[in-house]
Structure formats: C-alpha cells, structure tokens
Design an enzyme around this catalytic site. Structure first.
Site, PDB file in Angstrom:
ATOM      1  N   GLY A  58      -5.255  56.746  31.146  1.00 23.55           N
ATOM      2  CA  GLY A  58      -4.526  57.847  32.314  1.00 23.55           C
ATOM      3  C   GLY A  58      -5.633  58.717  32.903  1.00 23.55           C
ATOM      4  O   GLY A  58      -6.636  58.842  32.330  1.00 23.55           O
ATOM      5  N   CYS A  85      -8.544  54.622  25.943  1.00 22.25           N
ATOM      6  CA  CYS A  85      -9.157  55.436  26.670  1.00 22.25           C
ATOM      7  C   CYS A  85      -8.401  56.963  26.595  1.00 22.25           C
ATOM      8  O   CYS A  85      -8.393  57.651  25.444  1.00 22.25           O
ATOM      9  CB  CYS A  85      -9.056  55.036  28.048  1.00 22.25           C
ATOM     10  N   TYR A  86      -7.346  57.154  27.700  1.00 23.50           N
ATOM     11  CA  TYR A  86      -6.800  58.507  27.525  1.00 23.50           C
ATOM     12  C   TYR A  86      -5.823  58.415  26.229  1.00 23.50           C
ATOM     13  O   TYR A  86      -5.491  59.203  25.528  1.00 23.50           O
ATOM     14  CB  TYR A  86      -5.929  58.762  28.586  1.00 23.50           C
ATOM     15  N   HIS A 175     -11.612  49.965  28.040  1.00 24.28           N
ATOM     16  CA  HIS A 175     -10.383  49.177  28.057  1.00 24.28           C
ATOM     17  C   HIS A 175     -10.641  47.974  28.041  1.00 24.28           C
ATOM     18  O   HIS A 175     -11.208  46.858  28.869  1.00 24.28           O
ATOM     19  CB  HIS A 175     -10.439  49.302  29.939  1.00 24.28           C
ATOM     20  N   GLU A 177      -8.524  45.533  28.319  1.00 26.55           N
ATOM     21  CA  GLU A 177      -7.475  44.492  29.144  1.00 26.55           C
ATOM     22  C   GLU A 177      -8.368  44.338  30.620  1.00 26.55           C
ATOM     23  O   GLU A 177      -8.008  43.269  31.117  1.00 26.55           O
ATOM     24  CB  GLU A 177      -6.263  45.431  29.441  1.00 26.55           C
ATOM     25  N   GLY A 230      11.545  30.251  49.002  1.00 25.38           N
ATOM     26  CA  GLY A 230      10.305  30.551  48.255  1.00 25.38           C
ATOM     27  C   GLY A 230      10.712  30.612  46.754  1.00 25.38           C
ATOM     28  O   GLY A 230      11.677  30.127  46.356  1.00 25.38           O
ATOM     29  N   ASP A 232      10.609  32.551  43.926  1.00 27.74           N
ATOM     30  CA  ASP A 232      11.404  33.688  43.350  1.00 27.74           C
ATOM     31  C   ASP A 232      12.875  33.310  43.552  1.00 27.74           C
ATOM     32  O   ASP A 232      13.553  33.259  42.322  1.00 27.74           O
ATOM     33  CB  ASP A 232      11.191  35.186  43.748  1.00 27.74           C
ATOM     34  N   LYS A 374       4.825  37.218  38.508  1.00 22.04           N
ATOM     35  CA  LYS A 374       4.790  35.729  39.252  1.00 22.04           C
ATOM     36  C   LYS A 374       4.609  34.612  38.532  1.00 22.04           C
ATOM     37  O   LYS A 374       5.096  33.638  38.851  1.00 22.04           O
ATOM     38  CB  LYS A 374       3.997  36.328  40.478  1.00 22.04           C
TER      39      LYS A 374
END
Ligand code: XMP
Length: 518
Positions: A58, A85-86, A175, A177, A230, A232, A374
C-alpha cells in the site's frame, strides 16, 4: 450460502497490484477474496473464517498517524499470515517491531535477495544463488518483532524475508506477485501449502456450486438475462439455464449495428444448441432511425445507450412474473477500491449496458460470475461446452459498428463495413493470427476517394484496418502485420466489396489513440 471451499482473505491496503495476488492464488486453485482494510472488522473475520490471510502492499507509511491497520484479532485467528511490503511493515509495527523512514534505504525496482536460513516458504528458491525480486518501498523495517527471524536480506532491506515459524507469520519486503519477481509464484505456492489448502477451487467445482446457489437464490421464480453474444453474458446465460431451465428468458437486443451474420449466429446457437428461451429483439429500424443524421460520437453513443435500456425494458416487461435480472458482472467489477482520502471511500463499478435497470424495473439481481476473473469465465465456458469460437472471441463494444463508422451512419455504409470486416477477420484467421491479436476490425471512413478499376473511374469509400495487441484494453499497440498480409487483404477487400476502393492500416497506439475510432 456457506462456501464449500477453503477461503483465503487478502486485506487490501491500497497497492496497485493487489489484484495480481488474487490471480496468483487462483492459478493455484485457491479461492480468495480481496477486502479493503476498512471493512475487515472482528465480526467480518469471524464470519469469513479464512484459512490464511495476506496483507497487501500500500502507498501509506505506517509511521503516519491514522495510517491503515489490520484488526488486532487477525493475529489471534491461529492461521498463517503473509505480509507484503506495507503488509510486512504493518505486521512488524503491530507485533512490536520498528519501522523507520529515510537513511537512504528506499528501494525501487529490481533487487537481489541473499538467503540467510532455510524456510519452507522458500522451497525452490535460491537454487541458483541470489533471487531477483521487485521492491518498491520508502520506509523499511529497522527492528523485527519478537518471535521473528531473518531468512533473506537485500542490499537495502536487511529484513527482506522474515518469519515467525511457530505462528506461521511471514513477512517480505518485496512483491512476489509481480512478473519481475520470477520465483514469486513459487512463494505463494509454498504459502498455501503451509496453510493447508487443498486446491479445491476448480471450474468443475464452481459450476456445481453456482448451480446450487442459483437454485437456492431464485427458487422457482423467473429470471431475465440480457444476452449480447459476448463471453460473459453467454456463460452467465448457460449457467443459469443449467440451473433453472425454462424459468430463464434471455433477451438479445439487435440494434442493427452487429457484424455480418452475428445476430443469426447468436440466435441459432442459443436456441438450437442450448434450447434456451430467447427473445430476439430486432429493433434495428428503431436504432438506425434515431441515429439518422447524427454524426457527433457522444450523441451517437448516448442515443444507443438510452434506446438499449428502453428496448430491454420493453421486452423484459413481457416476461410475466420475472423477479430477477441476471448480469455477467465479473470480480474486477466488484472489487472495492481503497481510498485514503477519508469519507465514504468505496466505489463499486456498476455494469454497463443494463446499468440502473434492476432498480428501475424493481428486479433483484443474480450475478453468477461475480467471483470470477475474465480468464476464469472462459474456462467455465469451456466447462459448460461453449464452442471455442465463442470463448476466444475478440471483445466487441456495446455500441457496435456505430463507433466504427465515424460521421453519419447509413445502412449502405454499414453493409459495406460488414463485408469488409468479415473479409479482414477471415484473412486474420486464415493466417493463424486471430489469437495473437486483442481486437481487429475495419472502420469505414467518412471520405470517398478516386480510384481506377478496369478502365473506369471509381469514387468510393476508404476504410481503415485496425488490429491491436493489449492485455486489458487500457493500453494497446498496433499489430505488426507483414506487408504481404496487408497487401493481400487490401486487394481482397477492394475486389470483393463494392463501395470500397482504398484501404489503409491504422498504426496508432493507445495512448494517444483509442482502440475504437469513436
Ligand atoms: P477504446 O476505444 O476506449 O476501447 O480504446 C477500449 C476497449 O473497450 C471497448 N469499448 C466498449 N465496450 N461499450 C463496451 O462494451 C462501449 O461503449 C465501449 N467503447 C469501447 C473497445 O472495443 C475496446 O475493447
């Protein structure tokens, strides 16, 4: 409904990359949810009952008064916690360590961590020596909390990796990720293994769970679902159909701005293949009539948006006894964003196209995809047997061909555009390029140019081919076709489409351009 799967809680302190943590975990078949720290109260924790917790990074400084904190009770849950991190700094701060700023210890970008001691969290790390990680911190931990030991250091972070192995509390300054921490995924894999996750989050399990949840929510009531063709809305419709069969009615609004054969393809697939109750609302006369003479892009969009809602409502009103409206809302649409400005801080994006309709029509919402990203929706589509041609389709905007026809829209121009677009996409598929491209289409330009065909003079429209690569549509680059491909495609379009005598290729990136022409 009580979830049947193990859940991991990500407490969001406002990092730009919190969503990536969730992606990494989902890839490991671990179900997780992101919640802003303000919402994570003692009662919330009890109710959520996480099997493990991650504190995100953050932008704040733990030294500042009023900076974000997790509830103290999180440390008493008896579950593993990973601070990033934070998240690392706040963990140290809460548990009796010290965080300081300055002393030239900020680190931004690539750094290398040197191992200090063995730690199961780091299985598979340091096999080739120091590991590359991605740092982004101004503050640093200057004293670790009681019970913690050091397992890795970097030049500017003596406490790059620390852990209290008894309590299974882990804290990293970098990080894991992000892509630039190459072994980051391995760290998450180790963390969830240590936390005892069984990897029970699969699309097969999701399908079963959602079908049961829909049945429970909706009972024997009727549901309306807007179908656009579409991915979704198609996946949402099929899932609902499996759950409630004939009690689902889909409304497909055909605004006359669809691509060649699109309406037929959508209608026949859902009616014939899935035997789904589908209203094909062919309202092209209405839309094209209202758009006549309009050339301003925003006016065109507003007309289409308003008519869409009116038309949808008109057809939905015909479905007697409908109590629910289904929407293909995805997880990124519902994640609440963290704000540090005070006041009511959360904003939730509402889904476009049918925005505001549920309240207006007095309908309740069913959102069977709201836990999914998605690519998970695509996977679920495969699980449900949707053809690959539907699942891998390029995005198509709600206003359709209207925004690919700059200036005034006429039926004649739309017909020309449809033919040219179909040839272009055919060329792309034939050359095996479709899946490399985020989106490709033709725009018909509001200009006619002089040409010569046979012995005659022509005075026809020019068109522009567009093809871009992108990961999320927010930024994009033009696709570097080779000249043979472009030449062959231009020749085909001019030979096969009466009304076009000039083809150009749009090589604008986004920014400064947008993907669509309007
Ligand atoms: P732009 O043109 O803004 O487009 O670079 C980014 C992505 O969004 C799609 N797009 C829309 N999708 N309704 C939609 O559902 C819209 O009004 C709309 N406008 C743009 C566009 O096709 C691209 O994928």
């Amino acid at each position: 409904m009580t979830p049947s799967h193990d859940r991991l809680l990500i407490i969001d302190f406002g990092s730009q990359v919190t969503q990536l943590i969730a992606r990494r975990l989902r890839e490991l078949n671990v179900y997780c949810e992101i919640h802003p720290y303000q919402n994570v109260t003692d009662a919330f924790l009890k109710e959520f009952a996480p099997k493990a917790v991650i504190f995100s990074g953050g932008p704040a400084s733990v030294i500042d008064e009023g900076s974000p904190r997790p509830p103290k009770s999180v440390f008493d849950l008896g579950v593993p916690i990973l601070g990033i991190c934070y998240g690392q700094q706040v963990m140290m701060h809460c548990l009796g360590g010290l965080v300081e700023t300055g002393h030239g210890t900020a680190e931004f970008g690539r750094a290398f961590v040197t191992p200090k001691n063995d730690l199961p969290l780091l299985d598979g790390w340091f096999e080739q020596g120091d590991e590359q990680v991605w740092m982004s911190h101004g503050d640093h931990v200057s004293k670790i909390a009681p019970g913690f030991d050091v397992y890795g250091t970097s030049p500017n972070a003596p406490y790059a990796i620390t852990a209290d192995t008894d309590r299974k509390f882990f804290a990293v300054q970098f990080h894991p990720e992000v892509h630039h921490t190459p072994k980051g995924a391995k760290l998450y894999e180790n963390f969830v293994r240590l936390a005892g996750f069984g990897g029970d989050w699969t699309m097969g399990a999701y399908r079963e769970k959602m079908i049961a949840a829909i049945k429970k929510q909706v009972g024997d009531k009727k549901v309306i679902c807007g179908l656009s063709g579409g991915v979704d809305s198609s996946v949402a419709a099929i899932l609902l159909h499996e759950a409630i069969g004939e009690n689902l009615t889909c409304v497909f609004v055909d605004h006359g701005l669809l691509r060649k054969n699109e309406a037929q393809d959508v209608v026949s697939m859902f009616r014939e293949h899935y035997n789904l109750q589908l209203i094909h609302a062919d309202e092209s006369d209405l839309f094209l009539g209202e758009l006549e003479g309009q050339s301003d892009p925003e006016t065109k969009r507003k007309i289409i948006g308003k008519l869409f809602i009116d038309v949808f409502q008109k057809y939905a009103d015909k479905v007697e006894g409908a109590e629910y409206l289904a929407q293909g809302t995805l997880y990124p649409d519902v994640i609440e964003s963290v704000s540090f400005s005070g006041g009511p801080s959360v904003t939730i994006k509402s889904h476009h196209n049918v925005g505001g309709l549920p309240e207006k029509m007095g309908l309740k919402l069913v959102e069977p995809l709201r836990e999914l990203f998605k690519d998970e929706v695509r996977e679920l589509g495969r699980e449900l047997g949707l053809p690959e041609s539907f699942i891998g389709r390029h995005p198509f905007p709600g206003p359709g061909l209207a925004i690919r026809c700059p200036g005034e829209i006429t039926r004649a121009k739309l017909d020309i555009l449809r033919e040219a677009d179909a040839i272009y996409i055919d060329q792309i598929r034939k050359h095996g390029l479709y899946d490399e491209i985020w989106q490709a289409f033709v725009a018909i330009l509001p200009v006619r140019t002089v040409g010569v065909m046979g012995d005659g003079r022509t005075y026809d429209y020019a068109c522009a081919l567009r093809a871009v690569t992108s990961v999320d549509g927010m930024t994009a680059d033009y696709y570097p076709f080779d000249h043979d491909f472009l030449g062959e495609t231009a020749t085909r379009i001019i030979n096969e489409v009466p009304g076009i005598n000039r083809v150009t290729y749009d090589i604008t990136s986004k920014p400064p351009g947008t993907i669509e022409w309007e």
